[in-house]
Design a protein around this motif. Structure first.
Motif, PDB file in Angstrom:
ATOM      1  N   LEU A 120       4.595 -12.561   7.603  1.00 41.06           N
ATOM      2  CA  LEU A 120       3.404 -12.508   6.768  1.00 41.06           C
ATOM      3  C   LEU A 120       3.509 -13.618   5.734  1.00 41.06           C
ATOM      4  CD1 LEU A 120       0.842 -10.727   5.947  1.00 41.06           C
ATOM      5  CD2 LEU A 120       2.330  -9.869   4.146  1.00 41.06           C
ATOM      6  N   LEU A 121       2.437 -14.377   5.559  1.00 36.39           N
ATOM      7  CA  LEU A 121       2.392 -15.430   4.555  1.00 36.39           C
ATOM      8  C   LEU A 121       1.522 -14.953   3.403  1.00 36.39           C
ATOM      9  CD1 LEU A 121       3.056 -16.937   7.279  1.00 36.39           C
ATOM     10  CD2 LEU A 121       1.963 -18.901   6.265  1.00 36.39           C
ATOM     11  N   VAL A 122       2.005 -15.162   2.177  1.00 35.84           N
ATOM     12  CA  VAL A 122       1.242 -14.820   0.978  1.00 35.84           C
ATOM     13  C   VAL A 122       1.218 -16.061   0.105  1.00 35.84           C
ATOM     14  CG1 VAL A 122       1.050 -13.312  -1.028  1.00 35.84           C
ATOM     15  CG2 VAL A 122       2.022 -12.425   1.099  1.00 35.84           C
ATOM     16  N   LEU A 162       4.069 -20.218  -1.836  1.00 32.85           N
ATOM     17  CA  LEU A 162       3.872 -19.676  -0.498  1.00 32.85           C
ATOM     18  C   LEU A 162       5.092 -18.838  -0.176  1.00 32.85           C
ATOM     19  CD1 LEU A 162       2.381 -19.540   2.247  1.00 32.85           C
ATOM     20  CD2 LEU A 162       3.706 -21.539   2.925  1.00 32.85           C
ATOM     21  N   SER A 163       4.895 -17.536  -0.008  1.00 29.44           N
ATOM     22  CA  SER A 163       5.973 -16.629   0.365  1.00 29.44           C
ATOM     23  C   SER A 163       5.825 -16.296   1.843  1.00 29.44           C
ATOM     24  CB  SER A 163       5.920 -15.338  -0.455  1.00 29.44           C
ATOM     25  OG  SER A 163       6.072 -15.615  -1.821  1.00 29.44           O
ATOM     26  N   ILE A 164       6.895 -16.454   2.578  1.00 28.27           N
ATOM     27  CA  ILE A 164       6.913 -16.120   3.998  1.00 28.27           C
ATOM     28  C   ILE A 164       7.881 -14.960   4.162  1.00 28.27           C
ATOM     29  CG2 ILE A 164       7.384 -16.935   6.330  1.00 28.27           C
ATOM     30  CD1 ILE A 164       6.859 -19.791   5.257  1.00 28.27           C
ATOM     31  N   VAL A 165       7.359 -13.815   4.551  1.00 29.89           N
ATOM     32  CA  VAL A 165       8.170 -12.610   4.668  1.00 29.89           C
ATOM     33  C   VAL A 165       8.249 -12.223   6.141  1.00 29.89           C
ATOM     34  CG1 VAL A 165       8.475 -10.228   3.901  1.00 29.89           C
ATOM     35  CG2 VAL A 165       7.322 -11.875   2.407  1.00 29.89           C
ATOM     36  N   ALA A 173      -1.897 -14.246   5.275  1.00 28.26           N
ATOM     37  CA  ALA A 173      -2.127 -14.501   6.692  1.00 28.26           C
ATOM     38  C   ALA A 173      -1.077 -13.746   7.498  1.00 28.26           C
ATOM     39  CB  ALA A 173      -2.049 -15.992   6.993  1.00 28.26           C
ATOM     40  N   GLU A 174      -1.530 -13.041   8.511  1.00 27.86           N
ATOM     41  CA  GLU A 174      -0.626 -12.311   9.391  1.00 27.86           C
ATOM     42  C   GLU A 174      -0.344 -13.177  10.608  1.00 27.86           C
ATOM     43  OE1 GLU A 174      -1.967  -8.111   9.891  1.00 27.86           O
ATOM     44  OE2 GLU A 174      -3.587  -8.810   8.562  1.00 27.86           O
ATOM     45  N   ARG A 175       0.919 -13.469  10.819  1.00 30.43           N
ATOM     46  CA  ARG A 175       1.308 -14.237  11.996  1.00 30.43           C
ATOM     47  C   ARG A 175       2.127 -13.339  12.920  1.00 30.43           C
ATOM     48  NH1 ARG A 175       3.501 -20.068  10.137  1.00 30.43           N
ATOM     49  NH2 ARG A 175       5.242 -18.791   9.477  1.00 30.43           N
ATOM     50  N   GLU A 176       2.583 -13.902  14.024  1.00 32.12           N
ATOM     51  CA  GLU A 176       3.302 -13.110  15.022  1.00 32.12           C
ATOM     52  C   GLU A 176       4.606 -12.530  14.483  1.00 32.12           C
ATOM     53  OE1 GLU A 176       5.447 -13.831  19.298  1.00 32.12           O
ATOM     54  OE2 GLU A 176       3.725 -15.081  18.781  1.00 32.12           O
ATOM     55  N   ARG A 177       5.361 -13.319  13.713  1.00 36.63           N
ATOM     56  CA  ARG A 177       6.687 -12.880  13.257  1.00 36.63           C
ATOM     57  C   ARG A 177       6.792 -12.640  11.760  1.00 36.63           C
ATOM     58  NH1 ARG A 177       8.821 -17.470  16.698  1.00 36.63           N
ATOM     59  NH2 ARG A 177       9.008 -16.508  18.742  1.00 36.63           N
ATOM     60  N   SER A 223      12.652 -12.160  -2.904  1.00 37.66           N
ATOM     61  CA  SER A 223      11.711 -12.465  -1.822  1.00 37.66           C
ATOM     62  C   SER A 223      10.605 -11.430  -1.690  1.00 37.66           C
ATOM     63  CB  SER A 223      12.465 -12.595  -0.494  1.00 37.66           C
ATOM     64  OG  SER A 223      13.024 -11.351  -0.145  1.00 37.66           O
ATOM     65  N   ASP A 224      10.541 -10.473  -2.602  1.00 39.33           N
ATOM     66  CA  ASP A 224       9.448  -9.512  -2.552  1.00 39.33           C
ATOM     67  C   ASP A 224       8.131 -10.239  -2.776  1.00 39.33           C
ATOM     68  OD1 ASP A 224      11.364  -7.621  -2.221  1.00 39.33           O
ATOM     69  OD2 ASP A 224      11.068  -6.621  -4.137  1.00 39.33           O
ATOM     70  N   ALA A 225       7.108  -9.792  -2.094  1.00 39.78           N
ATOM     71  CA  ALA A 225       5.784 -10.410  -2.224  1.00 39.78           C
ATOM     72  C   ALA A 225       4.763  -9.307  -2.408  1.00 39.78           C
ATOM     73  CB  ALA A 225       5.469 -11.235  -0.980  1.00 39.78           C
ATOM     74  N   LYS A 226       3.632  -9.665  -3.027  1.00 36.63           N
ATOM     75  CA  LYS A 226       2.555  -8.688  -3.182  1.00 36.63           C
ATOM     76  C   LYS A 226       1.225  -9.340  -2.871  1.00 36.63           C
ATOM     77  CE  LYS A 226       1.577  -9.233  -8.090  1.00 36.63           C
ATOM     78  NZ  LYS A 226       1.416  -8.565  -9.357  1.00 36.63           N
ATOM     79  N   VAL A 227       0.298  -8.495  -2.427  1.00 38.25           N
ATOM     80  CA  VAL A 227      -1.064  -8.925  -2.141  1.00 38.25           C
ATOM     81  C   VAL A 227      -1.980  -8.016  -2.955  1.00 38.25           C
ATOM     82  CG1 VAL A 227      -2.804  -9.343  -0.378  1.00 38.25           C
ATOM     83  CG2 VAL A 227      -0.382  -9.575   0.208  1.00 38.25           C
ATOM     84  N   PRO A 228      -2.469  -8.502  -4.108  1.00 36.86           N
ATOM     85  CA  PRO A 228      -3.353  -7.668  -4.927  1.00 36.86           C
ATOM     86  C   PRO A 228      -4.802  -7.796  -4.483  1.00 36.86           C
ATOM     87  CG  PRO A 228      -2.957  -9.724  -6.043  1.00 36.86           C
ATOM     88  CD  PRO A 228      -2.168  -9.773  -4.750  1.00 36.86           C
TER      89      PRO A 228
END
Length: 176
Positions: free
Chosen positions: A99-101, A110-113, A93-97, A146-151
């Protein structure tokens, strides 16, 4: 003794810490073709493991290889069943400040970057992913944990997400 929650400001959304996938955001799913990619990876792993177990059983003849063969088959069956649910659990999910994965079944993650913390964004696609027309977006921050990925994204969506995250990251970093 029960604790009363503090009043919320208008516009503030409270997220339950025990429910890591908030319903207050618009989650975007990954492609269901990722299920096929994961099933092919599982099949490759199973062929290698089953081949090793059969070779050991034929060469040595010890019962432990037969038991190992059964365990590998049982694990492969269980994993094949779980793969579909696991892929459907991925989302972003893309938020204002930030990205949630999200992902995970038994252990939900739940990763919040924050955009300002992103150092660079990778788009990768191995041969198996390319054969299913998929790519993975990898976010890199200063903290490796804190690295996150979206496959499982289509290449056009992966490029769009990469460009948007890069632009937002640059904008947010300038404000620091």
């Amino acid at each position: 003794m029960t604790e009363t929650p503090a009043p919320m400001d208008s516009g503030e959304v409270r997220i339950n810490a025990l429910e890591p996938w908030p319903d207050t955001v618009e989650w975007r799913p990954v492609s269901h073709d990722l299920i096929w990619v994961e099933l092919v990876r599982l099949a490759i792993w199973l062929v290698i493991m089953l081949g090793a177990m059969i070779a050991g059983w034929v060469l040595v003849g010890h019962w432990i290889f037969g038991a190992g063969l059964g365990l590998v088959l049982l694990f492969g069956l269980w994993r094949a069943i779980v793969i579909g649910r696991a892929v459907r659990a991925w989302g972003y999910a893309e938020r204002e400040r930030d990205l949630l994965v999200r992902h995970g079944l038994l252990v939900r993650r739940l990763s919040i970057v924050p955009y300002a913390r992103m150092q660079f964004v990778d788009v990768t696609a191995g041969p198996l992913e390319r054969s299913f027309d998929l790519a993975t977006v990898q976010l890199h921050t200063a903290a490796a944990a804190s690295d996150a990925k979206v496959p499982g994204l289509r290449p056009a969506e992966a490029s769009r997400l990469r460009d948007r995250l890069t632009a937002l990251g640059a904008d947010r970093a300038e404000g620091l």
